[in-house]
Design a protein around this motif. Sequence first.
Motif, PDB file in Angstrom:
ATOM      1  N   ALA A   1       0.858  -1.219  -0.103  1.00 31.54           N
ATOM      2  CA  ALA A   1      -0.032   0.013   0.078  1.00 31.54           C
ATOM      3  C   ALA A   1       0.917   1.174   0.195  1.00 31.54           C
ATOM      4  O   ALA A   1       0.696   2.224  -0.830  1.00 31.54           O
ATOM      5  N   ILE A   2       1.950   1.275   0.703  1.00 38.47           N
ATOM      6  CA  ILE A   2       2.680   2.283   1.030  1.00 38.47           C
ATOM      7  C   ILE A   2       3.495   2.597  -0.380  1.00 38.47           C
ATOM      8  O   ILE A   2       3.460   3.770  -1.084  1.00 38.47           O
ATOM      9  N   LEU A   3       3.966   1.582  -1.015  1.00 39.91           N
ATOM     10  CA  LEU A   3       4.962   1.585  -2.204  1.00 39.91           C
ATOM     11  C   LEU A   3       3.940   1.921  -3.405  1.00 39.91           C
ATOM     12  O   LEU A   3       4.211   3.072  -4.148  1.00 39.91           O
TER      13      LEU A   3
ATOM     14  N   LEU B   1      14.833   9.798   9.085  1.00 38.66           N
ATOM     15  CA  LEU B   1      15.394  10.570  10.102  1.00 38.66           C
ATOM     16  C   LEU B   1      15.063  10.484  11.554  1.00 38.66           C
ATOM     17  O   LEU B   1      15.753  11.088  12.515  1.00 38.66           O
ATOM     18  N   GLY B   2      14.162   9.973  11.554  1.00 34.00           N
ATOM     19  CA  GLY B   2      13.539   9.270  13.197  1.00 34.00           C
ATOM     20  C   GLY B   2      13.283   7.988  13.440  1.00 34.00           C
ATOM     21  O   GLY B   2      13.685   7.029  12.473  1.00 34.00           O
ATOM     22  N   THR B   3      12.385   7.790  14.438  1.00 37.12           N
ATOM     23  CA  THR B   3      12.094   6.319  14.516  1.00 37.12           C
ATOM     24  C   THR B   3      10.894   5.937  13.943  1.00 37.12           C
ATOM     25  O   THR B   3       9.900   6.546  13.955  1.00 37.12           O
TER      26      THR B   3
ATOM     27  N   ALA C   1       2.005   4.682  10.849  1.00 36.45           N
ATOM     28  CA  ALA C   1       1.841   5.891  10.615  1.00 36.45           C
ATOM     29  C   ALA C   1       3.129   6.717  10.655  1.00 36.45           C
ATOM     30  O   ALA C   1       3.336   7.842  10.183  1.00 36.45           O
ATOM     31  N   ASP C   2       4.084   6.054  11.227  1.00 38.81           N
ATOM     32  CA  ASP C   2       5.451   6.491  11.442  1.00 38.81           C
ATOM     33  C   ASP C   2       6.171   6.859  10.080  1.00 38.81           C
ATOM     34  O   ASP C   2       6.995   7.546   9.894  1.00 38.81           O
TER      35      ASP C   2
ATOM     36  N   VAL D   1       8.595   9.759   5.753  1.00 37.21           N
ATOM     37  CA  VAL D   1       8.823  10.275   4.267  1.00 37.21           C
ATOM     38  C   VAL D   1       8.601  11.650   3.915  1.00 37.21           C
ATOM     39  O   VAL D   1       9.255  12.387   3.212  1.00 37.21           O
ATOM     40  N   VAL D   2       7.788  12.259   4.772  1.00 38.23           N
ATOM     41  CA  VAL D   2       7.366  13.605   4.550  1.00 38.23           C
ATOM     42  C   VAL D   2       8.700  14.317   5.122  1.00 38.23           C
ATOM     43  O   VAL D   2       9.201  15.352   4.565  1.00 38.23           O
TER      44      VAL D   2
END
Length: 99
Positions: free
Chosen positions: A11-13, A67-69, A74-75, A80-81
Amino acid sequence: MTTFSSDVVDAILGHMNGDHTADNLAIVRAFAEPAATSATMTGLDELGGTWDAIVDGEAQPVTIPWLGTVAERADVRREVVALYDAAVERLGLPARETH
């Protein structure tokens, strides 16, 4: 280690490659392959995203760490943003109003 189901990854891809092709390219150019002419997101996990960058007509897989965890689905959106925003700044591109 967080492992996302294949349904979540697909779904993300699908979303990234269908709706955010320019974002994929900006991220890849800023963090991995400045000469890339296109980029397709091919995978992701809790550590980062993987793209196929096209450089001189050849696909080169690149992995870019978040860049983060990332612990849940949802993370991934947040990261990506964050990568896109950092890429825009790094490349000197105009920022988009919304993501």
